[in-house]
Design an enzyme around this catalytic site. Structure first.
Site, mmCIF file in Angstrom:
data_model
loop_
_atom_site.group_PDB
_atom_site.id
_atom_site.type_symbol
_atom_site.label_atom_id
_atom_site.label_comp_id
_atom_site.label_asym_id
_atom_site.label_seq_id
_atom_site.Cartn_x
_atom_site.Cartn_y
_atom_site.Cartn_z
ATOM 1 N N GLU A 189 0.859 -1.186 0.000
ATOM 2 C CA GLU A 189 0.000 0.000 0.000
ATOM 3 C C GLU A 189 0.894 1.233 0.000
ATOM 4 O O GLU A 189 1.819 1.345 0.806
ATOM 5 C CB GLU A 189 -0.917 -0.017 1.231
ATOM 6 C CG GLU A 189 -1.873 1.141 1.232
ATOM 7 C CD GLU A 189 -3.092 0.902 2.125
ATOM 8 O OE1 GLU A 189 -3.349 -0.242 2.521
ATOM 9 O OE2 GLU A 189 -3.792 1.888 2.417
ATOM 10 N N ASN A 232 -3.150 -1.639 7.716
ATOM 11 C CA ASN A 232 -4.455 -2.175 7.310
ATOM 12 C C ASN A 232 -4.245 -3.687 7.335
ATOM 13 O O ASN A 232 -3.834 -4.292 6.348
ATOM 14 C CB ASN A 232 -4.845 -1.661 5.924
ATOM 15 C CG ASN A 232 -5.176 -0.178 5.972
ATOM 16 O OD1 ASN A 232 -5.724 0.312 6.958
ATOM 17 N ND2 ASN A 232 -4.818 0.547 4.929
ATOM 18 N N LYS A 309 -3.581 -0.086 13.937
ATOM 19 C CA LYS A 309 -4.445 0.968 13.411
ATOM 20 C C LYS A 309 -5.867 0.526 13.729
ATOM 21 O O LYS A 309 -6.326 -0.507 13.235
ATOM 22 C CB LYS A 309 -4.240 1.087 11.896
ATOM 23 C CG LYS A 309 -5.245 1.979 11.173
ATOM 24 C CD LYS A 309 -4.861 2.109 9.692
ATOM 25 C CE LYS A 309 -5.864 2.925 8.908
ATOM 26 N NZ LYS A 309 -5.485 3.075 7.487
ATOM 27 N N GLU A 313 -10.337 4.571 9.044
ATOM 28 C CA GLU A 313 -10.483 4.142 7.649
ATOM 29 C C GLU A 313 -10.979 2.707 7.531
ATOM 30 O O GLU A 313 -10.437 1.907 6.790
ATOM 31 C CB GLU A 313 -9.153 4.311 6.902
ATOM 32 C CG GLU A 313 -8.678 5.747 6.869
ATOM 33 C CD GLU A 313 -7.423 5.960 6.041
ATOM 34 O OE1 GLU A 313 -6.598 5.037 5.946
ATOM 35 O OE2 GLU A 313 -7.278 7.057 5.494
ATOM 36 N N ARG A 346 -1.679 3.616 16.926
ATOM 37 C CA ARG A 346 -1.657 4.807 16.069
ATOM 38 C C ARG A 346 -2.757 5.807 16.416
ATOM 39 O O ARG A 346 -3.892 5.418 16.706
ATOM 40 C CB ARG A 346 -1.788 4.400 14.597
ATOM 41 C CG ARG A 346 -0.565 3.674 14.100
ATOM 42 C CD ARG A 346 -0.764 3.228 12.676
ATOM 43 N NE ARG A 346 -0.321 4.188 11.693
ATOM 44 C CZ ARG A 346 -1.017 4.525 10.613
ATOM 45 N NH1 ARG A 346 -2.213 4.032 10.397
ATOM 46 N NH2 ARG A 346 -0.513 5.378 9.734
ATOM 47 N N ARG A 358 -11.077 16.684 10.152
ATOM 48 C CA ARG A 358 -10.142 15.626 10.543
ATOM 49 C C ARG A 358 -8.942 16.155 11.310
ATOM 50 O O ARG A 358 -8.322 15.444 12.098
ATOM 51 C CB ARG A 358 -9.634 14.963 9.269
ATOM 52 C CG ARG A 358 -10.076 13.560 9.125
ATOM 53 C CD ARG A 358 -9.888 13.151 7.701
ATOM 54 N NE ARG A 358 -8.525 12.705 7.463
ATOM 55 C CZ ARG A 358 -8.083 12.323 6.259
ATOM 56 N NH1 ARG A 358 -8.879 12.385 5.217
ATOM 57 N NH2 ARG A 358 -6.858 11.906 6.104
ATOM 58 N N ASP A 387 -2.621 14.236 7.080
ATOM 59 C CA ASP A 387 -2.150 12.990 6.491
ATOM 60 C C ASP A 387 -0.969 13.201 5.546
ATOM 61 O O ASP A 387 -1.160 13.294 4.342
ATOM 62 C CB ASP A 387 -3.288 12.337 5.700
ATOM 63 C CG ASP A 387 -2.920 10.965 5.192
ATOM 64 O OD1 ASP A 387 -1.852 10.472 5.562
ATOM 65 O OD2 ASP A 387 -3.715 10.396 4.422
ATOM 66 N N GLU A 409 5.553 9.421 13.590
ATOM 67 C CA GLU A 409 5.468 8.644 12.346
ATOM 68 C C GLU A 409 5.786 9.561 11.176
ATOM 69 O O GLU A 409 5.102 10.565 10.953
ATOM 70 C CB GLU A 409 4.071 8.026 12.205
ATOM 71 C CG GLU A 409 3.938 7.151 10.962
ATOM 72 C CD GLU A 409 2.577 6.455 10.858
ATOM 73 O OE1 GLU A 409 2.134 5.823 11.836
ATOM 74 O OE2 GLU A 409 1.955 6.555 9.782
ATOM 75 N N GLU A 415 3.598 8.932 -0.931
ATOM 76 C CA GLU A 415 2.207 9.237 -1.239
ATOM 77 C C GLU A 415 2.066 10.756 -1.078
ATOM 78 O O GLU A 415 2.581 11.316 -0.110
ATOM 79 C CB GLU A 415 1.276 8.533 -0.231
ATOM 80 C CG GLU A 415 -0.185 8.812 -0.504
ATOM 81 C CD GLU A 415 -1.104 8.256 0.596
ATOM 82 O OE1 GLU A 415 -0.616 7.867 1.652
ATOM 83 O OE2 GLU A 415 -2.320 8.238 0.359
ATOM 84 N N TRP A 556 -13.638 13.908 2.362
ATOM 85 C CA TRP A 556 -12.793 13.135 1.442
ATOM 86 C C TRP A 556 -12.441 13.977 0.209
ATOM 87 O O TRP A 556 -11.585 13.608 -0.580
ATOM 88 C CB TRP A 556 -13.521 11.868 0.969
ATOM 89 C CG TRP A 556 -13.565 10.781 1.993
ATOM 90 C CD1 TRP A 556 -12.804 10.703 3.134
ATOM 91 C CD2 TRP A 556 -14.400 9.617 1.990
ATOM 92 N NE1 TRP A 556 -13.117 9.571 3.836
ATOM 93 C CE2 TRP A 556 -14.094 8.878 3.163
ATOM 94 C CE3 TRP A 556 -15.372 9.125 1.115
ATOM 95 C CZ2 TRP A 556 -14.727 7.679 3.481
ATOM 96 C CZ3 TRP A 556 -15.995 7.923 1.422
ATOM 97 C CH2 TRP A 556 -15.677 7.214 2.598
#
Ligand code: GCW
Length: 717
Positions: A189, A232, A309, A313, A346, A358, A387, A409, A415, A556
């Site tokens: 990912e 995930n 996590k 999500e 997390r 958020r 993020d 982190e 990304e 989103w």
């Protein structure tokens, strides 16, 4: 007589070797696999002689596996750097050598300690010294000897005179960890360097050489833990056969001082254990985790623990049962505690219900829990509140949980940052984050002082050079070095990496440093200048998508984060808006409250302003935005020119590799500029200022671009 003949032969051997090695390097170049550990023969004969006289043999006074690793590394290093083999054990007739020894256990080391005061170095630290012609690596525990060895080799690679060798090093943090977002099916990912390097299917029978080289590379920069599975998470990793596979990896990592961690899917007791619930207070659930953890430790006695996590999500978590994150974390912590394991829980949470901004969620959710986590829980916080955006203010949570050990982190993969092709030296960003002072009026308020460790989200994959983009290696390197010495600055790291990777010629080191230094502001400029954020295309987040406003949930959508209208743009997070700024210590927040004092790079994070708002630069907001997009493109062109100037110094393979990626980056920087300005110019009804070219395509064309197979996307998203 005989001995001088041997000497002559030895010297000849080196001479014969030198041109051959250089020639083969120039012809075939390097494919980047060896990372920063390419022990190239030192061309300078004097330095080589100096080193060779001090390294006739290696004596290691302890037989722990990590010391065996250190000795093997020294042999490898010497054969590359000096073109010489070095014996292990004292050799008759040879005067000087290298001694790896523990305080109180080695005569040579203790003799040195009688004359020199060396502070305690702790379980992983070391002291390096050059004494009476010998090189000494001194530590209190075996792991220190391993890290000292890598430091010594780095020193030799940089051709530092031995006389200068006298220093003590201790890691700032106990927790120096990589996080792999690698799935058991081999995909990664947000991975842009191919597939996962873990071949779960063939483990435990097949141990790929890469696993060993991976561990070695990490040890060389001080990384001491790795989470090999995606946050995930998949409960399957706890099935017997997968635990055997994980144990095989742990066996590879152990001699390199690296602990293995796994991600724990909160619902594993249901999915794997067949229970009806995963409620953290349920006795059967508690028993399931205890038994599972005991099973893991039977296979992996030094297992590190779990990264989790939860309730984020779509991942399961304690909130489903009306329990808090602390109750969830403590369930696992209690199971791990008897074995010495840790939970890294997390704070990247946002509920699956549509809520507010958020930005505020992690703080709201976690601050009431401060002080309620077990001692073996660390709360792992992403650097920014949203993020991994190109540029984020730091998360307010770092200053809000004084009773809980925190992990920072950081993203190493890219990304939102150009993914596999863009050269963006992240050490610049890391430095900005670590040096942010959240308590400017007190001591100890820098982020690097508020955390107990660093977790870096890995950018490693099956690409031959590990990171796909060659310069991605610099980001991996930086996270390791910073997790050992967080006060290092980006420039020091860039120069060190450049020297180790491309050779230590000044032109090369300085030019590579310039490129990396320029690259971070360049990326922010051509993607998200002035504090724009989260304006990437949907799902894969590859390329621009500021217009996107049709996704199921308001937050989103990129549009939610800038809300551009004909009049204004930006997110009001001051008191007149949602007061997210209120989450920061007031002394830190003050500068951001007023748009005239808010650093321009964070402006639209905190303010909603008219397009004609005048900035300190003398430009209106609109004009400044457009000029910064343009500047970003020009900075990429500058990086291309800098790289082109290195053609005579870099082997053809790596030169061409980087050049091609830079060409793509240049095109994509233009794409970002043009698409975003086409959209914002349309939204604001304003013309582009002079100096900014008209977009190459219409807004409709930009909106229509699609990349269904961009890599790294989560399959189910
Ligand atoms: O940035 C988002 C990514 C997800 C990732 C998530 C997280 C692993 O888009 O792919 O999931 O962050 O950090 O958990």
């Amino acid at each position: 007589m005989l001995s001088s003949l041997v000497k002559v032969l030895k010297i000849m051997r080196i001479y014969l070797l030198l041109p051959a090695l250089l020639l083969s390097f120039l012809l075939y170049g390097s494919d980047g696999y060896e990372l920063w550990l390419n022990y190239q023969l030192i061309e300078n004969q004097e330095i080589r002689d100096e080193y060779a006289s001090a390294f006739s043999f290696i004596v290691a006074d302890t037989d722990e596996a990590v010391v065996g690793t250190a000795v093997a590394e020294l042999q490898k290093g010497f054969s590359g750097l000096l073109g010489a083999t070095v014996d292990v054990g004292p050799t008759r007739g040879k005067k000087n050598g290298i001694y790896l020894g523990l305080r109180g256990q080695s005569a040579r080391i203790d003799e040195y300690l009688k004359l020199n005061e060396v502070p305690e170095v702790g379980p992983e630290g070391y002291h390096l010294a050059f004494h009476n012609g010998d090189v000494l690596v001194l530590a209190e525990a075996a792991k220190g000897l391993l890290y000292g060895t890598f430091d010594l080799l780095r020193t030799l690679q940089q051709q530092v005179p031995l006389a200068a060798l006298k220093r003590t090093e201790r890691p700032a943090y106990t927790h120096r960890i990589l996080n792999h977002w690698d799935n058991l099916d081999g995909t990664v990912e947000r991975g842009y360097a191919g597939f996962s390097i873990w071949n779960w299917h063939q483990l435990p029978g097949f141990i790929d050489q890469r696993y060993i080289d991976y561990a070695r590379a990490n040890a060389s920069i001080g990384i001491n833990g790795t989470v090999v599975t995606n946050v995930n998470a998949n409960a399957l990793v706890f099935r017997d056969d997968y635990l055997d596979k994980a144990a095989a990896l742990a066996d590879v990592f152990r001699p390199y001082g690296i602990k293995l961690y796994l991600t724990a899917r909160f619902s594993s007791p249901m999915e794997l254990g067949g229970l009806a619930t995963a409620d953290p207070l349920d006795p059967e659930v508690i028993a399931w985790w205890k038994a599972k953890v005991a099973e893991i430790y039977r296979r992996i006695p030094d297992f590190g623990g779990f990264l989790v996590k939860a309730n984020s999500e779509g991942q399961p978590g304690p909130r489903e049962y009306g329990r808090s994150h602390a109750e969830g974390a403590n369930l696992l912590a209690d199971a791990l505690a008897p074995h010495g394991g840790l939970v890294m829980w997390r704070a990247f949470v946002y509920t699956d219900k549509e809520g507010g901004d958020r930005f505020k969620e992690a703080y709201d959710e976690f601050t009431p829990l401060d002080g309620t986590f077990r001692d073996n829980v660390l709360v792992q916080i992403k650097n920014g509140p949203i993020d991994f955006q190109p540029r984020e203010p730091v998360s307010p949570l770092f200053a809000a949980m004084p009773q809980t050990p925190l992990l920072l982190e950081l993203q190493i993969t890219k990304e939102y940052l150009g993914q596999g092709t863009h050269l963006v030296g992240l050490a610049n960003m890391y430095e900005e984050i670590l040096e942010t002072d959240l308590h400017p009026q007190e001591d100890g308020g820098k982020v690097r002082q508020l955390v107990a460790g660093i977790a870096g989200v890995s950018n490693i994959g099956t690409a031959r050079n590990w990171t796909g983009n060659l310069f991605g290696q610099a980001d991996w390197y930086a996270v390791g070095r910073l997790s050992w010495s967080p006060e290092l600055n980006a420039k020091q790291i860039f120069k060190e990496w450049a020297g180790l990777t491309f050779g230590r010629q000044e032109t090369v080191v300085n030019t590579v440093n310039q490129m990396l230094t320029l690259s971070y502001p360049a990326c922010v400029n051509y993607m998200t200048p002035l504090g724009l954020h989260h304006i990437m295309a949907t799902g894969h987040h590859y390329g621009p998508g500021p217009w996107v406003n049709d996704l199921g949930r308001a937050d989103w959508n990129p549009y939610y984060y800038h809300g551009a209208t004909a009049d204004s743009i930006g997110f009001d997070r001051t008191q007149s808006g949602n007061d997210a700024l209120g989450q920061y210590p007031p002394a830190y927040a003050r500068q951001f409250r007023d748009p005239t004092t808010c650093p321009p790079e964070f402006l639209l994070w905190f303010h909603r302003l008219p397009w004609d708002y005048p900035l300190a630069s003398g430009n209106t907001l609109w004009r400044e935005l457009a000029l910064r997009y343009q500047q970003g493109v020009e900075q990429v062109a500058e990086i291309q020119t800098l790289w082109a100037s290195l053609e005579p110094y870099i082997d053809a393979g790596r030169f061409h590799h980087v050049r091609q990626h830079l060409n793509i980056q240049y095109q994509e920087a233009q794409w970002w500029r043009d698409a975003c300005l086409a959209y914002f110019s349309h939204a604001s009804g304003r013309q582009l200022p002079p100096g900014v070219p008209a977009p190459a395509e219409t807004l409709e064309r930009y909106r229509a671009i699609s990349h269904p197979y961009a890599p790294g996307i989560r399959p189910q998203w």
